[in-house]
Design an enzyme around this catalytic site. Structure first.
Site, PDB file in Angstrom:
ATOM      1  N   HIS A   1       0.838  -1.200   0.000  1.00  0.00           N
ATOM      2  CA  HIS A   1       0.000   0.000   0.000  1.00  0.00           C
ATOM      3  C   HIS A   1       0.875   1.253   0.000  1.00  0.00           C
ATOM      4  O   HIS A   1       0.682   2.162  -0.817  1.00  0.00           O
ATOM      5  CB  HIS A   1      -0.906  -0.012   1.230  1.00  0.00           C
ATOM      6  CG  HIS A   1      -1.770   1.200   1.362  1.00  0.00           C
ATOM      7  ND1 HIS A   1      -3.116   1.193   1.039  1.00  0.00           N
ATOM      8  CD2 HIS A   1      -1.501   2.461   1.791  1.00  0.00           C
ATOM      9  CE1 HIS A   1      -3.621   2.395   1.246  1.00  0.00           C
ATOM     10  NE2 HIS A   1      -2.662   3.182   1.720  1.00  0.00           N
ATOM     11  N   GLU A   2       1.856   1.281   0.893  1.00  0.00           N
ATOM     12  CA  GLU A   2       2.730   2.458   0.984  1.00  0.00           C
ATOM     13  C   GLU A   2       3.672   2.557  -0.212  1.00  0.00           C
ATOM     14  O   GLU A   2       3.923   3.651  -0.722  1.00  0.00           O
ATOM     15  CB  GLU A   2       3.530   2.409   2.293  1.00  0.00           C
ATOM     16  CG  GLU A   2       2.685   2.534   3.545  1.00  0.00           C
ATOM     17  CD  GLU A   2       1.867   3.820   3.572  1.00  0.00           C
ATOM     18  OE1 GLU A   2       2.333   4.838   3.016  1.00  0.00           O
ATOM     19  OE2 GLU A   2       0.763   3.815   4.132  1.00  0.00           O
TER      20      GLU A   2
ATOM     21  N   HIS B   1       1.916   4.227  -3.037  1.00  0.00           N
ATOM     22  CA  HIS B   1       1.938   5.691  -2.959  1.00  0.00           C
ATOM     23  C   HIS B   1       3.276   6.240  -3.462  1.00  0.00           C
ATOM     24  O   HIS B   1       3.317   7.160  -4.282  1.00  0.00           O
ATOM     25  CB  HIS B   1       1.748   6.143  -1.504  1.00  0.00           C
ATOM     26  CG  HIS B   1       0.364   5.960  -0.980  1.00  0.00           C
ATOM     27  ND1 HIS B   1      -0.755   6.376  -1.660  1.00  0.00           N
ATOM     28  CD2 HIS B   1      -0.077   5.431   0.202  1.00  0.00           C
ATOM     29  CE1 HIS B   1      -1.828   6.100  -0.939  1.00  0.00           C
ATOM     30  NE2 HIS B   1      -1.440   5.518   0.184  1.00  0.00           N
TER      31      HIS B   1
END
Length: 235
Positions: A25-26, A29
């Site tokens: 998820h990170e 980004h």
């Protein structure tokens, strides 16, 4: 989704499902920001798949354990990946893209887990010989009946939770499309510090008031989609 079981193999499955969900998820980004011209995440080593590069003591360890103990849907967060909107050619649009990249990474992981479950269901359902031996091993049983469903659901929980249009969650990136240019700097500064406060409210309010609107929302969204994606009923 049920709460924490003291079954050690099940707990291991929960951890093994949770870690890649938050790490990717990170990284999603950071990778989106990098492709849009911002080198901040890469220069700070945040495009790494090493979980230690992304661990937040509260969001990655303490909060998920509290949610398990409180029989609430398990989700959390890693250290937010830093990015600098000043590198973006179109800050409003690119901020939205970076914000959506994390939930998209979770959706792709959930779909991958579902695809693998369907594949195993079709290919090993009537397996013989070596395949039958594999199906009957304890490792396979935990992988198929515990890890894969948890992997799918944890990713969907993370995706839908982060899509809430509330600062500092990813869904709030749409707010940047509406805020006047002169206020964007203040908005980005607030985002950096609002997450721990928000997460405390998410945990404390349901516990004190015995009302869990976030849990209802996640069951209706993540739970419903999970049961559509997965070959067997989930939790």
């Amino acid at each position: 989704m049920t709460g924490l079981s003291l079954n050690i193999p099940l707990l291991v499955c929960q951890v093994l499902a949770f870690v890649p969900a938050i790490v990717l998820h990170e990284v999603g980004h950071g990778f989106a920001a990098y492709k849009l011209g911002d080198p901040t995440a890469k220069s700070q080593g945040r495009l790494s798949l090493n979980p230690l590069s992304h661990v937040d003591p509260f969001g990655t360890v303490i909060m998920p354990l509290l949610l398990m103990l409180m029989s609430m849907p398990v989700f959390g967060y890693a250290k937010p990946v830093p990015y600098n909107p000043r590198y973006f050619k179109n800050p409003r649009r690119d901020d939205f893209i970076v914000g959506m990249a994390g939930p998209l990474a979770n959706l792709l992981q959930a779909m991958l887990g579902s695809f693998l479950a369907f594949f195993l269901d079709l290919t090993l359902g009537n397996a013989t010989g070596l395949g039958a031996q594999l199906v009957n091993t304890m490792a396979f049983q935990y992988f198929y009946w515990y890890f894969l469903p948890l992997y799918v659901m944890i990713n969907l929980y993370l995706m839908f939770f982060n899509l809430l249009p509330v600062p500092p969650l990813d869904g709030s990136s749409i707010i940047a499309l509406l805020i006047p240019q002169r206020h964007l700097g203040t908005y980005y500064r607030i985002q950096q510090y609002a997450l721990p406060v928000f997460m405390l409210l998410v945990i404390v309010v349901p516990y004190v008031l015995n009302v869990n609107p976030i849990g209802v929302y996640l069951d209706l969204t993540a739970g419903s989609l999970g049961n559509l994606l997965y070959p067997h009923e989930l939790f």
